[in-house]
Design a protein around this motif. Structure first.
Motif, mmCIF file in Angstrom:
data_model
loop_
_atom_site.group_PDB
_atom_site.id
_atom_site.type_symbol
_atom_site.label_atom_id
_atom_site.label_comp_id
_atom_site.label_asym_id
_atom_site.label_seq_id
_atom_site.Cartn_x
_atom_site.Cartn_y
_atom_site.Cartn_z
ATOM 1 N N MET A 50 0.824 -1.212 0.000
ATOM 2 C CA MET A 50 0.000 0.000 0.000
ATOM 3 C C MET A 50 0.861 1.267 0.000
ATOM 4 N N ASP A 51 1.944 1.272 0.776
ATOM 5 C CA ASP A 51 2.789 2.469 0.864
ATOM 6 C C ASP A 51 3.419 2.807 -0.485
ATOM 7 N N LEU A 52 3.897 1.776 -1.187
ATOM 8 C CA LEU A 52 4.536 2.034 -2.480
ATOM 9 C C LEU A 52 3.504 2.469 -3.518
ATOM 10 N N ARG A 53 2.328 1.828 -3.511
ATOM 11 C CA ARG A 53 1.285 2.254 -4.454
ATOM 12 C C ARG A 53 0.903 3.709 -4.198
ATOM 13 N N ARG A 54 0.813 4.069 -2.927
ATOM 14 C CA ARG A 54 0.455 5.450 -2.571
ATOM 15 C C ARG A 54 1.538 6.418 -3.051
ATOM 16 N N ALA A 55 2.803 6.022 -2.924
ATOM 17 C CA ALA A 55 3.900 6.889 -3.366
ATOM 18 C C ALA A 55 3.888 7.061 -4.884
ATOM 19 N N ILE A 56 3.579 5.987 -5.603
ATOM 20 C CA ILE A 56 3.514 6.077 -7.070
ATOM 21 C C ILE A 56 2.387 6.994 -7.504
ATOM 22 N N VAL A 57 1.212 6.821 -6.885
ATOM 23 C CA VAL A 57 0.066 7.674 -7.229
ATOM 24 C C VAL A 57 0.376 9.128 -6.906
ATOM 25 N N GLN A 58 1.028 9.369 -5.760
ATOM 26 C CA GLN A 58 1.390 10.737 -5.383
ATOM 27 C C GLN A 58 2.325 11.356 -6.416
ATOM 28 N N ARG A 59 3.329 10.574 -6.863
ATOM 29 C CA ARG A 59 4.279 11.095 -7.857
ATOM 30 C C ARG A 59 3.558 11.442 -9.169
ATOM 31 N N ARG A 60 2.700 10.556 -9.634
ATOM 32 C CA ARG A 60 1.984 10.817 -10.889
ATOM 33 C C ARG A 60 1.032 12.004 -10.738
ATOM 34 N N ALA A 61 0.397 12.104 -9.576
ATOM 35 C CA ALA A 61 -0.511 13.229 -9.345
ATOM 36 C C ALA A 61 0.255 14.547 -9.301
ATOM 37 N N ASP A 62 1.438 14.539 -8.687
ATOM 38 C CA ASP A 62 2.263 15.759 -8.638
ATOM 39 C C ASP A 62 2.641 16.198 -10.050
ATOM 40 N N GLN A 63 2.978 15.220 -10.903
ATOM 41 C CA GLN A 63 3.325 15.545 -12.286
ATOM 42 C C GLN A 63 2.133 16.161 -13.016
ATOM 43 N N ALA A 64 0.947 15.592 -12.791
ATOM 44 C CA ALA A 64 -0.259 16.133 -13.424
ATOM 45 C C ALA A 64 -0.571 17.530 -12.901
ATOM 46 N N THR A 65 -0.347 17.757 -11.616
ATOM 47 C CA THR A 65 -0.599 19.073 -11.022
ATOM 48 C C THR A 65 0.324 20.125 -11.628
ATOM 49 N N GLN A 66 1.607 19.761 -11.793
ATOM 50 C CA GLN A 66 2.559 20.697 -12.380
ATOM 51 C C GLN A 66 2.198 21.016 -13.832
ATOM 52 N N ARG A 67 1.699 20.030 -14.532
ATOM 53 C CA ARG A 67 1.426 20.216 -15.958
ATOM 54 C C ARG A 67 0.088 20.902 -16.204
ATOM 55 N N PHE A 68 -0.941 20.506 -15.446
ATOM 56 C CA PHE A 68 -2.294 20.987 -15.746
ATOM 57 C C PHE A 68 -2.879 21.894 -14.660
ATOM 58 N N GLY A 69 -2.209 21.987 -13.504
ATOM 59 C CA GLY A 69 -2.704 22.853 -12.443
ATOM 60 C C GLY A 69 -3.917 22.326 -11.709
ATOM 61 N N MET A 70 -4.173 21.005 -11.776
ATOM 62 C CA MET A 70 -5.333 20.442 -11.104
ATOM 63 C C MET A 70 -4.966 19.964 -9.701
ATOM 64 N N HIS A 71 -5.988 19.742 -8.882
ATOM 65 C CA HIS A 71 -5.774 19.366 -7.482
ATOM 66 C C HIS A 71 -6.266 17.941 -7.223
ATOM 67 N N PHE A 72 -5.400 17.120 -6.630
ATOM 68 C CA PHE A 72 -5.763 15.758 -6.227
ATOM 69 C C PHE A 72 -5.849 15.706 -4.707
ATOM 70 N N PRO A 73 -7.048 15.652 -4.133
ATOM 71 C CA PRO A 73 -7.165 15.558 -2.677
ATOM 72 C C PRO A 73 -6.525 14.277 -2.148
ATOM 73 N N PRO A 74 -5.966 14.290 -0.956
ATOM 74 C CA PRO A 74 -5.358 13.089 -0.375
ATOM 75 C C PRO A 74 -6.314 11.898 -0.334
ATOM 76 N N ALA A 75 -7.596 12.153 -0.109
ATOM 77 C CA ALA A 75 -8.567 11.055 -0.047
ATOM 78 C C ALA A 75 -8.658 10.318 -1.376
ATOM 79 N N VAL A 76 -8.545 11.053 -2.484
ATOM 80 C CA VAL A 76 -8.592 10.427 -3.803
ATOM 81 C C VAL A 76 -7.340 9.569 -4.026
ATOM 82 N N LEU A 77 -6.184 10.104 -3.636
ATOM 83 C CA LEU A 77 -4.943 9.342 -3.780
ATOM 84 C C LEU A 77 -5.003 8.063 -2.939
ATOM 85 N N ASP A 78 -5.547 8.166 -1.747
ATOM 86 C CA ASP A 78 -5.694 6.983 -0.888
ATOM 87 C C ASP A 78 -6.618 5.958 -1.534
#
Length: 487
Positions: free
Chosen positions: A314-342
């Motif tokens: 679970m920890d590694l999956r969460r870290a991967i999702v966080q990394r991909r979400a950060d990349q999307a945020t930098q590129r598109f300016g969108m927000h991923f709430p922690p609950a969605v990442l979880d």
């Protein structure tokens, strides 16, 4: 041609894919046809696209007639096939037919500067680029393209893959400094856990540090293509010499290596190890389970450093999702709430590619509908992905392990020609389970069970079905084996 609308074209391609899968079996279909897409039908020409140059040339050279025949069931006028490269989801314009290897080489040379400058796409180390230039003069030797996005910096490490990550970085550093540490290195895991990423990262790091290094990264199907082409052109000696001059050889998807190409890999491996050249191999099973290789080659691979990558926690999956979400945020300016990442990390448990795909779906849903990224949106958007991964995919290798352990019969005896009752019955039960729990065809199952004929598999399946009807206790025993395999 009669198929013109996009909807009817999609339906046509679905039917053709089904015919191809039935004709060649799931393994071959997955290797060569699964990533093809139908682009258009013009006059008597079928235009398909593929994501790699190698796949374009291989399919064009080896499967044109079979694919055209599959189309003729619905489109009698179909007579020719053209496979072109698909870049960023878009197919290139149709090309005039040309010798597959020459076309692939020319395409590589023409596109490399633009891609390196603008798209950060396939990285061609200097030695490989030189080989491609030589290909224009008649030498078709070149490695598979390296994906410059797959670097050590973009790799997300955790408990499941930290050993493989550390070993890969150590190999790269040693190669840069002209030393060899562990040799050969064999990395194995199920699909989508980062093997290819690490091989690409090694190649990228070494080529960036020292452009004079002769680095060859090959997928197993590309290795087979080179070998078969060399034999056909009576230039096998040149192919062997090319491989034996490399400083760093990386072979991916080892499980797809078959036939004489597997034998040639064994010779190449021996020569490179004798010359203290670094070899890194990746596959979906430990060396001992690579049945297409002879015992000597499996022993050589096992005698090096074997590094498994286990299923992500679970920890590694969460870290991967966080990394991909950060990349999307930098590129598109969108927000991923922690609950969605979880939620994504908890719900998508298969592998890293599905985690990447899940984030991409949420990005697309947000951009297309304007909805905020929330847990309800994730539940709706990822529903089919989660359902598709609910049922465990049973492999024949899993069946062999469970049956071998349950009946205390060595795995190699299940694959042998022995006919004693204590071996025959477990073997028949294993074949029955393979037919019942996998999508493999009878010929495929026969090949995995020591090269047996499909009629032998069919006899075993029918025999066990009858035994289950006649013996209630045996029926319960087999149900237990099924549950063990599906858990």
């Amino acid at each position: 041609m009669t198929e013109t609308s996009s909807a009817s074209q999609r339906d046509l391609w679905t039917r053709v894919r089904a015919r191809l899968k039935a004709a060649v079996g799931e393994d071959v279909f997955t290797s060569w046809f699964a990533r093809l897409e139908l682009e258009e039908l013009v006059d008597d020409m079928v235009h398909l696209s593929a994501p790699t140059r190698f796949l374009c040339s291989w399919v064009q050279s080896n499967y044109s007639d079979r694919i055209v025949e599959a189309f003729r069931h619905d489109v009698p006028e179909a007579a020719r096939l053209q496979v072109t490269l698909r870049v960023n989801g878009q197919a290139r314009p149709r090309l005039a037919p040309a010798p597959a290897v020459a076309a692939a080489a020319a395409e590589t040379v023409e596109e490399a500067p633009a891609k390196a400058a603008s798209q950060h796409a396939a990285l061609e180390p200097a030695p490989v680029a030189r080989l491609v230039r030589e290909a224009q003069k008649g030498d078709a030797l070149a490695g598979s393209a390296i994906d410059s996005r797959m670097t050590f910096d973009t790799f997300v490490s955790g408990e499941a893959n930290e050993m493989a990550f550390g070993v890969a970085k150590q190999i790269a550093n040693a190669a840069i400094n002209n030393t060899v540490t562990f040799n050969p290195v064999y990395i194995h895991s199920t699909v989508g856990l980062g093997k290819s990423h690490l091989l690409n990262a090694i190649a990228h790091a070494v080529s960036q540090a020292d452009a004079t290094k002769n680095i060859v990264y090959l997928t197993a199907d590309h290795f087979m293509y080179h070998f078969i082409t060399a034999v056909q052109r009576q230039s096998a000696l040149g192919f062997k010499e090319w491989l034996r001059k490399v400083d760093l050889l990386l072979i991916d998807d080892m499980q797809f290596l078959q036939g004489k190409s597997a034998t040639e890999f064994g010779h190449t491996l021996g020569a490179l190890l004798t010359g203290a050249k670094q070899v890194v191999v990746a596959g979906d099973a430990p060396p001992r389970d690579l049945e297409m290789l002879d015992e000597r080659v499996r022993s050589r691979l096992s005698g090096g450093l074997v590094v498994p990558i286990s299923t992500f926690d679970m920890d590694l999956r969460r870290a991967i999702v966080q990394r991909r979400a950060d990349q999307a945020t930098q590129r598109f300016g969108m927000h991923f709430p922690p609950a969605v990442l979880d939620y994504v990390a908890r719900a998508v448990t298969s592998h890293g590619r599905d985690l990447d795909g899940a984030v991409n779906r949420l990005v697309a849903a947000n951009q297309l509908t304007g909805e905020l990224i929330t847990v309800p949106l994730a539940e709706k958007t990822l529903a089919d992905l989660i359902r598709a991964r609910d049922a465990k995919r049973v492999r024949i290798e899993d069946i062999l392990k469970i049956v071998s352990r349950h009946y205390k019969v060595p795995r190699n005896e299940l694959l042998s020609a022995r006919r004693s009752r204590d071996v025959v019955r477990p073997r028949q039960i294993a074949m029955y389970l393979a037919k019942a729990l996998t999508s493999r065809s009878l010929p495929e199952i026969g090949r995995r069970f020591g090269g047996r004929d499909h009629t032998t598999v069919l006899h075993s399946v029918r025999k066990v079905e009858q035994m289950i009807k006649d013996d209630l206790e045996l029926g319960q025993e087999i149900e237990l084996l099924k549950r063990m395999l599906e858990e």
